[in-house]
Design a protein around this motif. Structure first.
Motif, mmCIF file in Angstrom:
data_model
loop_
_atom_site.group_PDB
_atom_site.id
_atom_site.type_symbol
_atom_site.label_atom_id
_atom_site.label_comp_id
_atom_site.label_asym_id
_atom_site.label_seq_id
_atom_site.Cartn_x
_atom_site.Cartn_y
_atom_site.Cartn_z
ATOM 1 N N PRO A 12 0.850 -1.186 0.000
ATOM 2 C CA PRO A 12 0.000 0.000 0.000
ATOM 3 C C PRO A 12 0.888 1.239 0.000
ATOM 4 N N SER A 13 0.479 2.269 -0.730
ATOM 5 C CA SER A 13 1.334 3.447 -0.860
ATOM 6 C C SER A 13 1.583 4.082 0.502
ATOM 7 N N GLY A 14 2.790 4.586 0.647
ATOM 8 C CA GLY A 14 3.126 5.301 1.874
ATOM 9 C C GLY A 14 3.625 4.415 2.990
ATOM 10 N N SER A 15 3.523 3.103 2.854
ATOM 11 C CA SER A 15 3.875 2.230 3.973
ATOM 12 C C SER A 15 5.377 2.097 4.149
ATOM 13 N N ARG A 16 6.144 2.487 3.098
ATOM 14 C CA ARG A 16 7.581 2.298 3.203
ATOM 15 C C ARG A 16 8.223 3.206 4.239
ATOM 16 N N SER A 17 7.518 4.248 4.656
ATOM 17 C CA SER A 17 8.114 5.147 5.635
ATOM 18 C C SER A 17 7.929 4.609 7.056
ATOM 19 N N SER A 18 7.094 3.582 7.230
ATOM 20 C CA SER A 18 6.872 3.040 8.564
ATOM 21 C C SER A 18 8.066 2.178 8.968
ATOM 22 N N LYS A 19 8.092 1.799 10.239
ATOM 23 C CA LYS A 19 9.248 1.065 10.776
ATOM 24 C C LYS A 19 9.440 -0.267 10.067
ATOM 25 N N THR A 20 8.362 -0.964 9.822
ATOM 26 C CA THR A 20 8.469 -2.213 9.055
ATOM 27 C C THR A 20 7.461 -2.166 7.921
ATOM 28 N N THR A 69 9.516 -12.554 -9.068
ATOM 29 C CA THR A 69 9.998 -11.174 -8.911
ATOM 30 C C THR A 69 9.155 -10.436 -7.873
ATOM 31 N N VAL A 70 7.845 -10.603 -7.950
ATOM 32 C CA VAL A 70 6.945 -9.983 -6.971
ATOM 33 C C VAL A 70 7.233 -10.533 -5.571
ATOM 34 N N ASP A 71 7.456 -11.837 -5.490
ATOM 35 C CA ASP A 71 7.726 -12.465 -4.203
ATOM 36 C C ASP A 71 9.037 -11.941 -3.599
ATOM 37 N N PHE A 72 10.086 -11.809 -4.419
ATOM 38 C CA PHE A 72 11.358 -11.283 -3.907
ATOM 39 C C PHE A 72 11.207 -9.824 -3.473
ATOM 40 N N PHE A 73 10.437 -9.052 -4.229
ATOM 41 C CA PHE A 73 10.165 -7.654 -3.857
ATOM 42 C C PHE A 73 9.566 -7.607 -2.450
ATOM 43 N N ASN A 74 8.588 -8.471 -2.191
ATOM 44 C CA ASN A 74 7.951 -8.496 -0.878
ATOM 45 C C ASN A 74 8.910 -8.973 0.215
ATOM 46 N N GLN A 75 9.706 -9.987 -0.092
ATOM 47 C CA GLN A 75 10.668 -10.491 0.899
ATOM 48 C C GLN A 75 11.669 -9.405 1.291
ATOM 49 N N ILE A 76 12.192 -8.696 0.285
ATOM 50 C CA ILE A 76 13.196 -7.667 0.551
ATOM 51 C C ILE A 76 12.579 -6.500 1.307
ATOM 52 N N ASN A 77 11.328 -6.181 0.990
ATOM 53 C CA ASN A 77 10.628 -5.140 1.752
ATOM 54 C C ASN A 77 10.579 -5.493 3.233
ATOM 55 N N LEU A 79 12.512 -7.668 4.899
ATOM 56 C CA LEU A 79 13.858 -7.729 5.479
ATOM 57 C C LEU A 79 14.414 -6.325 5.736
ATOM 58 N N TYR A 80 14.315 -5.459 4.733
ATOM 59 C CA TYR A 80 14.832 -4.104 4.919
ATOM 60 C C TYR A 80 14.003 -3.357 5.959
ATOM 61 N N GLY A 81 12.705 -3.645 5.982
ATOM 62 C CA GLY A 81 11.822 -2.990 6.949
ATOM 63 C C GLY A 81 12.233 -3.219 8.392
ATOM 64 N N THR A 82 12.870 -4.336 8.669
ATOM 65 C CA THR A 82 13.266 -4.631 10.049
ATOM 66 C C THR A 82 14.494 -3.843 10.491
ATOM 67 N N ILE A 83 15.247 -3.304 9.525
ATOM 68 C CA ILE A 83 16.483 -2.595 9.919
ATOM 69 C C ILE A 83 16.470 -1.116 9.509
ATOM 70 N N THR A 84 15.306 -0.589 9.135
ATOM 71 C CA THR A 84 15.265 0.819 8.672
ATOM 72 C C THR A 84 15.736 1.798 9.747
ATOM 73 N N GLU A 85 15.509 1.481 11.020
ATOM 74 C CA GLU A 85 15.928 2.424 12.069
ATOM 75 C C GLU A 85 17.452 2.538 12.151
ATOM 76 N N PHE A 86 18.157 1.523 11.611
ATOM 77 C CA PHE A 86 19.628 1.547 11.634
ATOM 78 C C PHE A 86 20.204 2.106 10.334
ATOM 79 N N CYS A 87 19.351 2.239 9.309
ATOM 80 C CA CYS A 87 19.796 2.726 8.002
ATOM 81 C C CYS A 87 19.279 4.154 7.846
ATOM 82 N N THR A 88 20.112 5.115 8.199
ATOM 83 C CA THR A 88 19.678 6.518 8.231
ATOM 84 C C THR A 88 20.606 7.393 7.391
ATOM 85 N N GLU A 89 20.195 8.639 7.232
ATOM 86 C CA GLU A 89 21.018 9.610 6.498
ATOM 87 C C GLU A 89 22.391 9.755 7.161
#
Length: 224
Positions: A12-20, A69-77, A79-89
């Protein structure tokens, strides 16, 4: 009946900014897409990843690549979602995969000249771009009987090449966080599945895989 429907799912749009990130898997039961995913899950469950990535007998290669491809996109989302707080500017001012590999973003339309940006910004650009491709009916058709376009394989290869960069960044810059979260087994299994898949169909140039070459060789040797 083959080719009943292709129902690609995305965030869903906008969800990438959330923690996971929370990918939406809304593949309808009874559709051919659903059956393909069930087949993939069943063979993955057997533990034989080399076998799991093979094209099922009688299936369309484009459709198989699209589903995965869709499945890998979701998996990577996820995985990356769990570490977004450590990946910052601050922690990741450039998008890198170790000291020798730095990525600059360009999508050929909105941003034509590659720009240097932080890892979180790059990954946001990348995931938004991939989602736009998956949502494009001319590239990933969901309607019954609509064929894949002639350039589908080239688009899929670009998507997978870029998704690899997210794995590479996580491994090189955030593996300590992955270990603390006790997610290394999940990450390794997902990456191994991804690598076996792209190797099976020759979807990513070997040079692009260089940042994780040692890991790729290690994963492959364990499977022989």
């Amino acid at each position: 009946v083959k080719g009943l429907t292709r129902c690609f799912f995305s965030l869903p749009s906008g969800s990438r900014s959330s923690k996971t990130f929370k990918p939406k898997k809304n593949i309808p039961e009874g559709s051919h897409q659903y059956e393909l995913l069930k087949h993939a899950e069943a063979t993955l469950g057997s533990g034989n990843l080399r076998q799991a990535v093979m094209l099922p007998e009688g299936e369309d290669l484009n459709e198989w690549i699209a589903v995965n491809t869709v499945d890998f996109f979701n998996q990577i989302n996820m995985l990356y979602g769990t570490i977004t707080e450590f990946c910052t500017e601050v922690s990741c001012p450039v998008m890198s995969a170790g000291p020798r590999y730095e990525y600059h973003w360009a999508d050929g339309t909105n941003i034509k000249k590659p720009i240097k940006c932080s890892a979180p910004k790059y990954i946001d650009y990348l995931m938004t771009w991939v989602q736009d491709q998956l949502d494009d009916e001319t590239l990933f058709p969901s309607k019954i009987g609509v064929p894949f376009p002639k350039n589908f394989m080239s688009v899929a290869k670009t998507i997978l090449k870029r998704l690899f960069r997210v794995y590479a960044h996580i491994y090189h810059q955030h593996f300590d966080s992955v270990m603390r979260l006790q997610e290394e087994a999940h990450l390794n299994t997902s990456f191994k599945h991804f690598i076996f898949f792209v190797q099976e169909f020759n979807l990513i140039d070997r040079r692009e895989l260089a940042p994780l070459q040692e890991l790729i060789e290690k994963l492959g040797s364990k499977d022989r």
